[in-house]
Structure formats: C-alpha cells, structure tokens
Design an enzyme around this catalytic site. Structure first.
Site, short mmCIF file in Angstrom:
data_model
loop_
_atom_site.label_atom_id
_atom_site.label_comp_id
_atom_site.label_asym_id
_atom_site.label_seq_id
_atom_site.Cartn_x
_atom_site.Cartn_y
_atom_site.Cartn_z
N GLY A 86 -14.62 79.26 -48.05
CA GLY A 86 -15.76 79.94 -47.47
C GLY A 86 -17.00 79.74 -48.34
N GLY A 87 -18.17 80.04 -47.77
CA GLY A 87 -19.41 79.96 -48.52
C GLY A 87 -20.18 78.69 -48.27
CG PHE A 89 -24.40 72.92 -50.80
CD1 PHE A 89 -23.69 71.77 -51.07
CD2 PHE A 89 -25.11 73.00 -49.61
CE1 PHE A 89 -23.69 70.70 -50.19
CE2 PHE A 89 -25.13 71.94 -48.72
CZ PHE A 89 -24.41 70.78 -49.00
CB THR A 90 -20.96 76.55 -55.44
OG1 THR A 90 -21.12 77.25 -56.68
CG2 THR A 90 -19.61 75.87 -55.43
CB ALA A 161 -19.71 81.37 -57.27
N GLY A 163 -15.39 81.91 -53.61
CA GLY A 163 -15.21 81.14 -52.38
C GLY A 163 -13.73 80.91 -52.17
CB SER A 176 -16.85 79.29 -60.60
OG SER A 176 -17.95 79.60 -59.76
CB CYS A 192 -24.31 81.03 -52.71
SG CYS A 192 -22.95 80.65 -53.82
#
Length: 236
Positions: A86-87, A89-90, A161, A163, A176, A192
């Site tokens: 889910g989510g 860009f990271t 973060a 996800g 993370s 995000c």
C-alpha cells in the site's frame, strides 16, 4: 500509542515467538521481495514461522499501489520498482532500517486497522528510546516528528514510513525508519504524496544513533506490542 488491552490482543494466543533476522549487507530489492513473498506464502501454508527481517537496500525508489506518476520527480536518479504494498512513492537506501513484517494475523487479530496502529505504536516506542516524540496524523500514514526552532514556525517531518500488504491474512512488506540516510535522496520523489512536509532522521534530529542502536530499540518496542522474538536467519 496503543492501549494495553488492544496491544495484548496483537500477541499470539499460543505465545509462540516471532523470528527476528538481520541482514548485515545491503540486499537488492527484487531479491528481498522474492524471499519475502515466498516466506509469507510458507507462513500461510503452515510451513514456516513468522519473521521480522531487518535490512538495508541500495538506493532506490518504490511505487506503491496508490503511486502517482507525477510524484516521481527524477525517474533516472535511482532504480524504480513497482510494488504490491500500500501507499505511494518512497525511498530506500543506506542508513535507513527497513523491517519486513511477515506476521500471521489469523494467529493474532484479523483487524487491518488495529494492525497498522500496532505498527505505528511499534515505531513510536522505538523512537521513544532516543527521546524522540513520534506522532501519527489523521490522513497521513507513517510516523512524524514536530520540529521547533526559535523564531521559526513549527514544522512536521516524517521519520518512519509504513507500507504493508496482506495475503491470506499474512502480512508482508513493512516499515522503514530513517536512522542516517542521505536525506537529499528523497528529493527525487514526493514522499508518500505529501508535499507540505519534509523528511528527517534520528541523526538529523541530533541523536548520534547507529544502526545497532536502532535495531535494539526496534526489537524492544516490537516485543512490547507484538510479543516475544527469537533470533533467526535471514531468508536470503
């Protein structure tokens, strides 16, 4: 933080410990995803136990299922990987502790919201070890810190973060925590999908924390939320 009643519901009813593995060298993202998905499938089939896998990646960007192409500002800077989590860009890279979370919610609690809240509580508990007040915000996934400087309006930066993906009630992907990454690497994306806030790390906040220190804090905080762990080998 979670209240004690909710936290206790996230422990396994049988009290079985979760495996806790640490990779000491960076792991390529495709290799990690393949190993993680294989382990999650084995957990669902009863062929393997739960596992938390701590590692670092080489510099890269990942696009979650809600990622918007416009949020990839510099597509040629680092490799970009599509991912099932889910989510949006990271960024992942050296100095950031990634923890892949492979837990069987059928043995804990089949409640996605409670699970995400537990992940937040875990990260907040780890930050508390270093006297960093991590917080959550409605509509913003992850863990945030408020930055206050005399004469400057307060701002909020993201320090961790989240996800995750669930398949057959087994989780994979994970969280993370920014320990000491190169924060300039986040400028190649809109992290995000949030433009009005920045990113930070433990070292950026003035905490002289190494990866071993962060790992110890993560382990202690994890046990408070999810229950006991036992040392295990990384899946690759």
């Amino acid at each position: 933080m979670l209240d004690r009643a909710l936290t206790s519901e996230l422990h396994r009813a049988d009290g079985a410990p979760c495996g806790w593995a640490v990779s000491t060298r960076p792991v390529a993202y495709p290799v990690a995803v393949a190993a993680m998905e294989a382990r999650a499938a084995a957990i669902a089939e009863g062929r393997a136990g739960e596992l938390i896998w701590l590692l670092e990646h080489p510099p890269l960007y990942t696009a979650g299922v809600s990622a918007k192409r416009a949020d990839l500002i510099d597509p040629h800077r680092f490799p970009v990987f599509e991912t099932a989590r889910g989510g949006q860009f990271t960024y992942h890279g050296p100095g950031q502790r990634v923890a892949y979370v492979m837990l069987d919610l059928s043995a804990r609690r089949r409640d996605v919201r409670a699970f995400v809240a537990a992940l937040e509580s875990w990260l907040i508990g780890a930050l508390d070890v270093f006297n960093v007040a991590g917080e959550v915000r409605p509509g913003r996934v992850g863990v945030w810190v408020e930055r206050r400087t005399p004469g400057v309006p307060p701002r909020e930066d993201k320090i961790a973060a989240i996800g995750v993906k669930l398949r057959r009630w087994v989780s994979f992907h994970g969280v993370s925590l920014n320990v000491e990454p190169d924060l300039s690497h986040f400028s190649g994306i809109v992290p995000c999908g949030v433009t009005e806030h920045g990113v930070t790390s433990l070292v950026d906040l003035g905490r002289p924390v190494g990866m071993d220190d962060a790992d110890a804090a993560l382990k202690s905080a994890f046990q408070a939320v999810f229950g006991p762990v036992v040392e295990a080998d990384p899946p690759v």
